[in-house]
Design an enzyme around this catalytic site. Structure first.
Site, PDB file in Angstrom:
ATOM      1  N   ASP A  27       0.718   3.490   9.592  1.00  0.00           N
ATOM      2  CA  ASP A  27      -0.174   2.911   8.657  1.00  0.00           C
ATOM      3  C   ASP A  27      -0.990   1.848   9.300  1.00  0.00           C
ATOM      4  O   ASP A  27      -0.435   0.612   9.681  1.00  0.00           O
ATOM      5  CB  ASP A  27       0.582   2.517   7.129  1.00  0.00           C
ATOM      6  CG  ASP A  27       1.030   3.705   6.513  1.00  0.00           C
ATOM      7  OD1 ASP A  27       0.577   4.600   6.235  1.00  0.00           O
ATOM      8  OD2 ASP A  27       2.348   3.358   5.914  1.00  0.00           O
ATOM      9  N   ASP A 146      -1.073  11.234  -2.998  1.00  0.00           N
ATOM     10  CA  ASP A 146      -0.315  10.110  -3.469  1.00  0.00           C
ATOM     11  C   ASP A 146      -0.095  10.120  -4.774  1.00  0.00           C
ATOM     12  O   ASP A 146      -1.106  10.351  -5.501  1.00  0.00           O
ATOM     13  CB  ASP A 146      -0.981   8.726  -3.143  1.00  0.00           C
ATOM     14  CG  ASP A 146      -1.376   8.501  -1.499  1.00  0.00           C
ATOM     15  OD1 ASP A 146      -0.385   9.109  -1.055  1.00  0.00           O
ATOM     16  OD2 ASP A 146      -2.329   7.993  -1.055  1.00  0.00           O
TER      17      ASP A 146
END
Length: 266
Positions: A27, A146
């Site tokens: 990330d 998500d």
């Protein structure tokens, strides 16, 4: 270094698509690898180029690079950083973040990506999945989702988890598959960064409902969590970040344990 090399040689192998995959995730924010809990409270986790090289040496099956603020900040993924990472690895490389059109995906493919991951842009413009699959092939397109549990159902969230949608997660995943998604990267926001284990109950529901590979993400805290997710859900791959970044789990050790549980890995 010799220990890693020995581990690497034993980590390679397996029988094609049946083998489960272990996937570290970078990330990236402002050129650095970061990690938080439930998508917030980000802290530095190192240089993405160094981490990528390390994971390639350890025997990771693939690497995912997510520019986590690209969509929120309305900009493109950092192509030069992608190129630098791609030069360091010899494993399949997935890039996500800020991909809104064919040209974005094409630029990342040219920078060294093997696959691209789309999330918010796909929800806002589902036809993008069709376009990318037609242009590059379904194997090139990962749809990242998500999800968060809200009022007794799982709801899709956008912009790095900042915005709740009105889309029920399972329905959206089925639509993505029908439009040409080659894989689903499913991240449980409730589990992300908690190190309490994957959301195995929902992952099994999703994996049973689709025919394409599902990558489990969110919640890995120890090696047993990887055993559990494969045994309880039969997903194709498990993705993690902080437990790999901070050396809490070494990929060769993880693969050894999975083999001991008769879970086939490469």
């Amino acid at each position: 270094m010799k220990d890693i090399e020995q581990h690497v040689s034993s980590a390679i192998g397996g029988s094609g698509g049946l083998a489960k995959r272990i996937i570290p995730c970078l990330d990236v924010k402002d050129g650095r690898t970061v990690k938080g809990v439930n998508f917030v409270d980000l802290r530095d986790a190192g240089d993405p180029v160094e981490l990528a090289w390390n994971y390639s040496q350890q025997g990771a099956d693939e690497l995912v690079f997510l520019d986590i603020t690209a969509t929120h900040e309305r900009r493109k993924t950092i192509v030069e950083l992608v190129k630098a990472v791609a030069r360091q690895i010899n494993i399949p490389f997935t890039i996500g973040g800020g991909i809104n059109e064919i040209a974005d995906a094409d630029a990342l493919l040219n920078a060294g990506a093997d696959k691209i991951s789309i999330n918010s842009a796909a929800v806002r413009n589902p036809a993008l999945i069709d376009e990318l699959a037609k242009a590059f092939g379904v194997q090139f397109v990962i749809v990242a989702v998500d999800t968060r549990h809200v009022a007794n159902t799982n709801i899709v969230h956008l912009n790095g988890g900042r915005i709740a949608t009105d889309k029920e997660t399972l329905g959206w995943i089925k639509e993505a598959e029908s439009r040409g998604a080659g894989e689903i990267l499913l991240t449980s926001m409730d589990h992300d960064g908690t190190k309490a284990g994957f959301d195995n109950t929902f992952l099994k529901v999703v994996n049973d409902a689709v025919r394409i590979p599902v990558i489990a993400s969110g919640g890995a805290g120890n090696v047993q969590h990887f055993v559990d997710v494969f045994e309880q859900t039969n997903v194709d791959a498990a993705l993690a970040a902080s437990v790999f970044h901070y050396g809490e789990i070494l990929i060769p050790d993880l693969k050894t344990l999975l083999r001991e549980h008769h879970i086939e890995v490469r």
